[in-house]
Write a protein that holds these residues in place. Structure first.
Motif, PDB file in Angstrom:
ATOM      1  N   THR A  74      43.372  51.989  39.761  1.00  0.00           N
ATOM      2  CA  THR A  74      42.943  52.040  38.364  1.00  0.00           C
ATOM      3  C   THR A  74      41.922  50.944  38.103  1.00  0.00           C
ATOM      4  OG1 THR A  74      45.101  52.874  37.674  1.00  0.00           O
ATOM      5  CG2 THR A  74      43.701  51.926  35.954  1.00  0.00           C
ATOM      6  N   LEU A  75      40.771  51.317  37.561  1.00  0.00           N
ATOM      7  CA  LEU A  75      39.729  50.343  37.240  1.00  0.00           C
ATOM      8  C   LEU A  75      39.881  49.861  35.807  1.00  0.00           C
ATOM      9  CD1 LEU A  75      36.564  51.994  38.840  1.00  0.00           C
ATOM     10  CD2 LEU A  75      37.939  50.092  39.729  1.00  0.00           C
ATOM     11  N   SER A  76      39.478  48.626  35.583  1.00  0.00           N
ATOM     12  CA  SER A  76      39.482  48.077  34.231  1.00  0.00           C
ATOM     13  C   SER A  76      38.217  47.256  34.027  1.00  0.00           C
ATOM     14  CB  SER A  76      40.723  47.217  33.993  1.00  0.00           C
ATOM     15  OG  SER A  76      40.801  46.184  34.949  1.00  0.00           O
ATOM     16  N   LEU A  77      37.768  47.218  32.791  1.00  0.00           N
ATOM     17  CA  LEU A  77      36.626  46.388  32.411  1.00  0.00           C
ATOM     18  C   LEU A  77      37.138  45.385  31.390  1.00  0.00           C
ATOM     19  CD1 LEU A  77      33.625  45.668  32.416  1.00  0.00           C
ATOM     20  CD2 LEU A  77      33.302  47.395  30.642  1.00  0.00           C
ATOM     21  N   ILE A  78      36.987  44.121  31.727  1.00  0.00           N
ATOM     22  CA  ILE A  78      37.510  43.041  30.888  1.00  0.00           C
ATOM     23  C   ILE A  78      36.353  42.119  30.530  1.00  0.00           C
ATOM     24  CG2 ILE A  78      39.113  41.086  30.798  1.00  0.00           C
ATOM     25  CD1 ILE A  78      40.514  42.582  33.269  1.00  0.00           C
ATOM     26  N   GLU A  79      36.212  41.794  29.242  1.00  0.00           N
ATOM     27  CA  GLU A  79      35.261  40.764  28.852  1.00  0.00           C
ATOM     28  C   GLU A  79      36.049  39.468  28.783  1.00  0.00           C
ATOM     29  OE1 GLU A  79      32.449  41.679  25.906  1.00  0.00           O
ATOM     30  OE2 GLU A  79      31.567  39.677  26.006  1.00  0.00           O
ATOM     31  N   ARG A 106      32.298  24.326  33.744  1.00  0.00           N
ATOM     32  CA  ARG A 106      32.264  23.580  32.479  1.00  0.00           C
ATOM     33  C   ARG A 106      32.105  22.083  32.750  1.00  0.00           C
ATOM     34  NH1 ARG A 106      37.072  23.958  28.259  1.00  0.00           N
ATOM     35  NH2 ARG A 106      35.932  25.746  27.489  1.00  0.00           N
ATOM     36  N   LEU A 107      32.860  21.558  33.737  1.00  0.00           N
ATOM     37  CA  LEU A 107      32.762  20.133  34.056  1.00  0.00           C
ATOM     38  C   LEU A 107      31.364  19.753  34.523  1.00  0.00           C
ATOM     39  CD1 LEU A 107      36.176  19.593  35.882  1.00  0.00           C
ATOM     40  CD2 LEU A 107      35.510  18.707  33.631  1.00  0.00           C
ATOM     41  N   LEU A 108      30.677  20.688  35.170  1.00  0.00           N
ATOM     42  CA  LEU A 108      29.319  20.440  35.658  1.00  0.00           C
ATOM     43  C   LEU A 108      28.261  20.676  34.587  1.00  0.00           C
ATOM     44  CD1 LEU A 108      29.644  22.124  39.166  1.00  0.00           C
ATOM     45  CD2 LEU A 108      29.528  19.661  38.680  1.00  0.00           C
ATOM     46  N   GLY A 109      28.683  21.113  33.410  1.00  0.00           N
ATOM     47  CA  GLY A 109      27.753  21.332  32.308  1.00  0.00           C
ATOM     48  C   GLY A 109      27.077  22.692  32.325  1.00  0.00           C
ATOM     49  N   GLY A 110      27.616  23.639  33.072  1.00  0.00           N
ATOM     50  CA  GLY A 110      27.016  24.963  33.167  1.00  0.00           C
ATOM     51  C   GLY A 110      27.652  25.980  32.238  1.00  0.00           C
ATOM     52  N   ASP A 111      27.038  27.162  32.202  1.00  0.00           N
ATOM     53  CA  ASP A 111      27.503  28.254  31.359  1.00  0.00           C
ATOM     54  C   ASP A 111      27.270  29.560  32.106  1.00  0.00           C
ATOM     55  OD1 ASP A 111      28.148  30.019  29.305  1.00  0.00           O
ATOM     56  OD2 ASP A 111      26.334  29.609  28.151  1.00  0.00           O
ATOM     57  N   ALA A 112      28.295  30.386  32.218  1.00  0.00           N
ATOM     58  CA  ALA A 112      28.179  31.658  32.944  1.00  0.00           C
ATOM     59  C   ALA A 112      27.629  32.777  32.069  1.00  0.00           C
ATOM     60  CB  ALA A 112      29.545  32.066  33.492  1.00  0.00           C
ATOM     61  N   GLY A 113      27.340  32.488  30.812  1.00  0.00           N
ATOM     62  CA  GLY A 113      26.883  33.538  29.914  1.00  0.00           C
ATOM     63  C   GLY A 113      28.037  34.487  29.601  1.00  0.00           C
ATOM     64  N   ARG A 114      27.709  35.724  29.330  1.00  0.00           N
ATOM     65  CA  ARG A 114      28.732  36.740  29.081  1.00  0.00           C
ATOM     66  C   ARG A 114      29.383  37.073  30.430  1.00  0.00           C
ATOM     67  NH1 ARG A 114      27.747  42.987  27.421  1.00  0.00           N
ATOM     68  NH2 ARG A 114      29.864  43.413  26.723  1.00  0.00           N
ATOM     69  N   VAL A 115      30.708  37.074  30.485  1.00  0.00           N
ATOM     70  CA  VAL A 115      31.408  37.339  31.738  1.00  0.00           C
ATOM     71  C   VAL A 115      32.216  38.630  31.609  1.00  0.00           C
ATOM     72  CG1 VAL A 115      33.113  36.509  33.399  1.00  0.00           C
ATOM     73  CG2 VAL A 115      31.529  34.893  32.321  1.00  0.00           C
ATOM     74  N   LEU A 116      31.884  39.579  32.484  1.00  0.00           N
ATOM     75  CA  LEU A 116      32.596  40.846  32.549  1.00  0.00           C
ATOM     76  C   LEU A 116      33.307  40.924  33.894  1.00  0.00           C
ATOM     77  CD1 LEU A 116      29.699  43.105  31.247  1.00  0.00           C
ATOM     78  CD2 LEU A 116      31.653  42.257  29.930  1.00  0.00           C
ATOM     79  N   ILE A 117      34.520  41.443  33.875  1.00  0.00           N
ATOM     80  CA  ILE A 117      35.269  41.614  35.114  1.00  0.00           C
ATOM     81  C   ILE A 117      35.518  43.103  35.312  1.00  0.00           C
ATOM     82  CG2 ILE A 117      37.394  41.105  36.373  1.00  0.00           C
ATOM     83  CD1 ILE A 117      37.656  38.591  34.510  1.00  0.00           C
ATOM     84  N   VAL A 118      35.004  43.635  36.427  1.00  0.00           N
ATOM     85  CA  VAL A 118      35.333  44.988  36.825  1.00  0.00           C
ATOM     86  C   VAL A 118      36.463  44.822  37.827  1.00  0.00           C
ATOM     87  CG1 VAL A 118      34.551  47.100  37.958  1.00  0.00           C
ATOM     88  CG2 VAL A 118      32.996  45.855  36.427  1.00  0.00           C
ATOM     89  N   GLY A 119      37.659  45.161  37.371  1.00  0.00           N
ATOM     90  CA  GLY A 119      38.834  44.943  38.182  1.00  0.00           C
ATOM     91  C   GLY A 119      39.435  46.241  38.680  1.00  0.00           C
ATOM     92  N   CYS A 120      40.186  46.132  39.745  1.00  0.00           N
ATOM     93  CA  CYS A 120      40.865  47.284  40.314  1.00  0.00           C
ATOM     94  C   CYS A 120      42.311  46.907  40.590  1.00  0.00           C
ATOM     95  CB  CYS A 120      40.189  47.723  41.607  1.00  0.00           C
ATOM     96  SG  CYS A 120      40.919  49.210  42.331  1.00  0.00           S
ATOM     97  N   GLU A 121      43.218  47.782  40.158  1.00  0.00           N
ATOM     98  CA  GLU A 121      44.640  47.571  40.418  1.00  0.00           C
ATOM     99  C   GLU A 121      44.889  47.703  41.914  1.00  0.00           C
ATOM    100  OE1 GLU A 121      48.401  46.593  39.530  1.00  0.00           O
ATOM    101  OE2 GLU A 121      46.986  46.980  37.898  1.00  0.00           O
ATOM    102  N   PRO A 122      45.381  46.637  42.559  1.00  0.00           N
ATOM    103  CA  PRO A 122      45.658  46.726  43.997  1.00  0.00           C
ATOM    104  C   PRO A 122      46.955  47.484  44.265  1.00  0.00           C
ATOM    105  CG  PRO A 122      46.266  44.560  43.183  1.00  0.00           C
ATOM    106  CD  PRO A 122      45.655  45.301  42.022  1.00  0.00           C
ATOM    107  N   GLY A 123      47.008  48.122  45.416  1.00  0.00           N
ATOM    108  CA  GLY A 123      48.240  48.761  45.859  1.00  0.00           C
ATOM    109  C   GLY A 123      48.981  47.883  46.837  1.00  0.00           C
ATOM    110  N   CYS A 124      48.221  47.094  47.600  1.00  0.00           N
ATOM    111  CA  CYS A 124      48.818  46.264  48.646  1.00  0.00           C
ATOM    112  C   CYS A 124      47.965  45.014  48.828  1.00  0.00           C
ATOM    113  CB  CYS A 124      48.869  47.052  49.960  1.00  0.00           C
ATOM    114  SG  CYS A 124      49.436  46.081  51.362  1.00  0.00           S
TER     115      CYS A 124
END
Length: 165
Positions: A74-79, A106-124
């Motif tokens: 199962t795929l998921s899209l997470i912001e 964050r500690l280094l003073g950076g910013d990842a911008g908008r972060v999207l995660i395309v995730g997949c439910e693992p079976g194993c």
């Protein structure tokens, strides 16, 4: 043109379905993505990802196995809320989970911008190389999702010239 989008495959290929992100990156290598998109396989190199994010991307798309108790594949899209992710208490350079990556950024003073995660439910996620059949079947859909997300980062999608045969 400087890349504005980073597509990052993360996961451990030696833990079966945890290699999902890496498998998607391999498939994306053969696709025609816009020049403003950078595709990279980070595997378990979270420290490297954190330093690369210092380049200042507008959007970061992470590809990873994400267990949520759904059927395998199962795929998921997470912001992601990077402020929430960066709130983790410590950084372990040997097991750089996304939370630790964003805390270091964050500690280094950076910013990842908008972060999207395309995730997949693992079976194993037992020791072993290779994805389960359900997760393998989800890889093409994940490639399509990333392609659409990458194109969506531009206000105008270029029109390819049509050729008549």
């Amino acid at each position: 043109m400087r890349p504005r989008v980073l597509v990052a495959g993360i996961g451990n290929i030696f833990l079966s379905d945890d290699g999902f992100g890496v498998a998607v990156i391999k498939e994306l290598a053969g696709t025609d993505l816009p020049e403003w998109v950078r595709v990279a396989d980070y595997g378990i190199a979270g420290m490297h990802l954190a330093y690369d994010l210092l380049s200042g991307y507008e959007t970061t798309i992470l590809l990873d196995a994400t267990p949520h108790g759904r059927p395998p594949g199962t795929l998921s899209l997470i912001e992601a809320d990077t402020d929430d992710l960066a709130g983790s208490a410590s950084i372990d350079a040997h097991g750089m989970q996304p939370e630790a990556v964003f805390r270091l950024l964050r500690l280094l003073g950076g910013d990842a911008g908008r972060v999207l995660i395309v995730g997949c439910e693992p079976g194993c996620v037992d020791e072993g190389i290779g994805l389960s059949p359900e997760v393998t079947a989800a890889v093409p859909a994940a490639v399509r999702a990333v392609t659409e997300l990458a194109w969506g980062t531009s206000p105008e999608r270029p029109v390819k010239e049509k050729t008549e045969v």
